[in-house]
Design a protein around this motif. Structure first.
Motif, mmCIF file in Angstrom:
data_model
loop_
_atom_site.group_PDB
_atom_site.id
_atom_site.type_symbol
_atom_site.label_atom_id
_atom_site.label_comp_id
_atom_site.label_asym_id
_atom_site.label_seq_id
_atom_site.Cartn_x
_atom_site.Cartn_y
_atom_site.Cartn_z
ATOM 1 N N ARG A 195 0.837 -1.208 0.000
ATOM 2 C CA ARG A 195 0.000 0.000 0.000
ATOM 3 C C ARG A 195 0.871 1.257 0.000
ATOM 4 O O ARG A 195 0.381 2.362 0.097
ATOM 5 C CB ARG A 195 -0.904 0.019 1.239
ATOM 6 C CG ARG A 195 -1.898 -1.130 1.310
ATOM 7 C CD ARG A 195 -2.846 -0.970 2.495
ATOM 8 N NE ARG A 195 -2.141 -0.927 3.766
ATOM 9 C CZ ARG A 195 -1.804 -2.014 4.472
ATOM 10 N NH1 ARG A 195 -2.118 -3.221 4.007
ATOM 11 N NH2 ARG A 195 -1.174 -1.911 5.616
ATOM 12 N N VAL A 208 0.802 -2.131 -6.371
ATOM 13 C CA VAL A 208 -0.565 -2.643 -6.399
ATOM 14 C C VAL A 208 -0.930 -3.255 -5.050
ATOM 15 O O VAL A 208 -0.063 -3.734 -4.318
ATOM 16 C CB VAL A 208 -0.756 -3.695 -7.524
ATOM 17 C CG1 VAL A 208 -0.377 -3.101 -8.881
ATOM 18 C CG2 VAL A 208 0.041 -4.966 -7.265
ATOM 19 N N TYR A 210 -2.860 -5.945 -2.352
ATOM 20 C CA TYR A 210 -2.946 -7.415 -2.273
ATOM 21 C C TYR A 210 -4.226 -7.946 -2.917
ATOM 22 O O TYR A 210 -4.220 -8.978 -3.559
ATOM 23 C CB TYR A 210 -2.858 -7.865 -0.810
ATOM 24 C CG TYR A 210 -1.457 -7.760 -0.261
ATOM 25 C CD1 TYR A 210 -0.586 -8.838 -0.303
ATOM 26 C CD2 TYR A 210 -0.983 -6.560 0.265
ATOM 27 C CE1 TYR A 210 0.711 -8.737 0.166
ATOM 28 C CE2 TYR A 210 0.311 -6.442 0.733
ATOM 29 C CZ TYR A 210 1.160 -7.528 0.680
ATOM 30 O OH TYR A 210 2.450 -7.418 1.126
ATOM 31 N N ASN A 211 -5.316 -7.206 -2.733
ATOM 32 C CA ASN A 211 -6.602 -7.703 -3.243
ATOM 33 C C ASN A 211 -6.727 -7.603 -4.754
ATOM 34 O O ASN A 211 -7.523 -8.305 -5.363
ATOM 35 C CB ASN A 211 -7.763 -6.946 -2.583
ATOM 36 C CG ASN A 211 -7.799 -7.219 -1.086
ATOM 37 O OD1 ASN A 211 -7.361 -8.282 -0.637
ATOM 38 N ND2 ASN A 211 -8.298 -6.270 -0.318
ATOM 39 N N GLU A 212 -5.938 -6.734 -5.348
ATOM 40 C CA GLU A 212 -6.065 -6.511 -6.795
ATOM 41 C C GLU A 212 -4.888 -7.064 -7.585
ATOM 42 O O GLU A 212 -4.843 -6.943 -8.806
ATOM 43 C CB GLU A 212 -6.203 -5.013 -7.075
ATOM 44 C CG GLU A 212 -5.042 -4.206 -6.500
ATOM 45 C CD GLU A 212 -5.111 -2.704 -6.755
ATOM 46 O OE1 GLU A 212 -6.126 -2.228 -7.288
ATOM 47 O OE2 GLU A 212 -4.118 -2.028 -6.428
ATOM 48 N N VAL A 213 -3.928 -7.699 -6.900
ATOM 49 C CA VAL A 213 -2.667 -8.035 -7.556
ATOM 50 C C VAL A 213 -2.849 -8.966 -8.763
ATOM 51 O O VAL A 213 -2.223 -8.782 -9.798
ATOM 52 C CB VAL A 213 -1.644 -8.614 -6.537
ATOM 53 C CG1 VAL A 213 -2.132 -9.901 -5.892
ATOM 54 C CG2 VAL A 213 -0.297 -8.845 -7.209
ATOM 55 N N GLU A 215 -5.416 -9.411 -10.852
ATOM 56 C CA GLU A 215 -5.983 -8.690 -12.008
ATOM 57 C C GLU A 215 -4.981 -7.699 -12.583
ATOM 58 O O GLU A 215 -4.835 -7.572 -13.802
ATOM 59 C CB GLU A 215 -7.266 -7.946 -11.604
ATOM 60 C CG GLU A 215 -8.476 -8.851 -11.418
ATOM 61 C CD GLU A 215 -8.688 -9.795 -12.600
ATOM 62 O OE1 GLU A 215 -8.675 -9.314 -13.753
ATOM 63 O OE2 GLU A 215 -8.837 -11.011 -12.369
ATOM 64 N N LYS A 216 -4.288 -6.996 -11.709
ATOM 65 C CA LYS A 216 -3.322 -5.985 -12.161
ATOM 66 C C LYS A 216 -2.174 -6.622 -12.944
ATOM 67 O O LYS A 216 -1.752 -6.106 -13.981
ATOM 68 C CB LYS A 216 -2.761 -5.201 -10.967
ATOM 69 C CG LYS A 216 -3.762 -4.280 -10.313
ATOM 70 C CD LYS A 216 -3.975 -3.023 -11.127
ATOM 71 C CE LYS A 216 -4.804 -2.014 -10.348
ATOM 72 N NZ LYS A 216 -5.120 -0.818 -11.127
ATOM 73 N N ASP A 219 -3.350 -7.547 -16.324
ATOM 74 C CA ASP A 219 -3.442 -6.365 -17.202
ATOM 75 C C ASP A 219 -2.063 -5.919 -17.681
ATOM 76 O O ASP A 219 -1.848 -5.691 -18.868
ATOM 77 C CB ASP A 219 -4.094 -5.184 -16.458
ATOM 78 C CG ASP A 219 -5.577 -5.396 -16.239
ATOM 79 O OD1 ASP A 219 -6.140 -6.322 -16.867
ATOM 80 O OD2 ASP A 219 -6.171 -4.660 -15.424
ATOM 81 N N LYS A 240 -1.526 -16.506 -3.727
ATOM 82 C CA LYS A 240 -1.443 -15.392 -4.680
ATOM 83 C C LYS A 240 -0.090 -15.383 -5.401
ATOM 84 O O LYS A 240 -0.007 -15.032 -6.582
ATOM 85 C CB LYS A 240 -1.675 -14.057 -3.963
ATOM 86 C CG LYS A 240 -3.158 -13.765 -3.713
ATOM 87 C CD LYS A 240 -3.391 -12.284 -3.500
ATOM 88 C CE LYS A 240 -4.856 -11.921 -3.675
ATOM 89 N NZ LYS A 240 -5.745 -12.455 -2.655
#
Length: 334
Positions: A195, A208, A210-213, A215-216, A219, A240
């Motif tokens: 964060r 990025v 942790y919750n979005e890693v 998907e990011k 992309d 993850k």
């Protein structure tokens, strides 16, 4: 001289005491310790790990100035700025002879199998002492032997190259900071999972959460995912770590701050040709390379404590509010 000592496990037993100055053998170097970086190993030494000798002085990461040298010491002189390679090794086992002193069959970690460096003076064999540039700042110097070397060794083991996409979990932690900086020095594209936006200042191309890693990373890589993942945290990010890794990818892991037990789906590993690499520490040769490579590395320091505040400093290693490194100032910088 003053030292931080405990006579039985527990932070509450860590106290500053007057002790005798260490004796110097013919191949030993007496170092006036200036700074030490705090690492999880120090927390575990004070609280849990069986150590010797007792009473015990912790402190695994040591930088200081040469005060005195034994009669057979060559190439080190009073006044030299130095760091300490913190592995005890015999130099004669098969692993030492192949350049893997950190795995010595008869060795261990200084501050676990010997006293550590949280004292005004520290005596150590000359083979463990490395000169650093005069203009290197003490926070960086004290970070090289554990925090930086651990990450450097892991990246070397993974044979990182400039085309790699590297994902670093725990990027704002002790080793994570250097995993980000060094991966960038090797020319890789670095995705820091954190964060903390300041990671961009030390080389992260992307920061990025942790919750979005997953998907990011998908992309950023157009679905190919990462070539290399560094997991310095343990079980909490294990799934993850594997999820963001692409075909023929490599995952290095060291440290179990968030737990050491994981479940592994073997077919998902071999189906993607994944390599899992456990690493620890690094060699003396790598420390020497690192001193040169990392001359301009940056260190994010959260708090600096005095020797008298050592117990509080150890408590803060596990603080969720920690934002960068914790350092112990043991003597003046001059």
């Amino acid at each position: 001289m003053k030292a931080l000592v405990f006579d039985k496990s527990g932070i509450e037993n860590l106290k500053v005491k007057e002790i005798e100055e260490p004796k110097l053998g013919p191949h030993d170097v007496l170092i006036r310790v200036v700074k030490s970086g705090l690492n999880p190993i120090d927390y575990f030494v004070v609280n849990y790990i069986p150590v010797k000798p007792m009473p015990h002085i912790p402190g695994a990461e040591i930088a200081g100035v040469v005060e005195k040298v034994g009669e057979h010491v060559k190439g080190l002189n009073k006044g030299d700025k130095v760091v300490v390679y913190n592995r005890v090794f015999d130099g004669s086992c098969d692993l030492c002879l192949s350049g893997k002193e950190m795995l010595c069959r008869n060795g261990g970690i200084m501050s676990v199998v010997t006293n550590g460096g949280w004292s005004e003076y520290f005596s150590v064999p000359d083979k463990n002492v490395f000169k650093i540039p005069e203009n290197m700042n003490w926070d960086l110097a004290a970070s090289l032997p554990v925090a930086a070397l651990t990450s450097y060794h892991a990246l070397r083991e993974l044979e990182i190259n400039p085309n790699d996409i590297v994902v670093v979990f725990g990027a704002s932690g002790n080793t994570g900071i250097f995993a980000v900086e060094l991966a960038k020095k090797f020319g890789a594209t670095v995705i820091a999972v954190s964060r903390k936006n300041w990671l961009k200042e030390i080389g992260a191309d992307y920061v990025v959460g942790y919750n979005e890693v997953v998907e990011k990373v998908k992309d950023i890589t157009s679905g190919k995912m990462a070539n290399i993942v560094i997991n310095s945290l343990g079980s909490s990010v294990w799934d993850k770590s594997l999820e963001v890794l692409g075909y023929d990818g490599k995952l290095a892991f060291f440290g179990t701050l968030t737990g050491g037990e994981v479940k592994v789906n073997l077919s998902s590993l071999y189906g993607k040709h994944i390599k899992l690499v456990g690493t620890t520490g690094g060699s003396r040769k790598e420390l020497m390379e690192l001193i040169n490579l990392c001359k301009d590395c940056k260190v994010k320091v959260w708090k600096t404590y005095s020797l008298e505040e050592g117990a509080e400093a150890v408590k803060q290693i596990m603080s969720e509010n920690r934002d960068g490194r914790i350092m112990l100032q043991i003597s003046s910088q001059h």
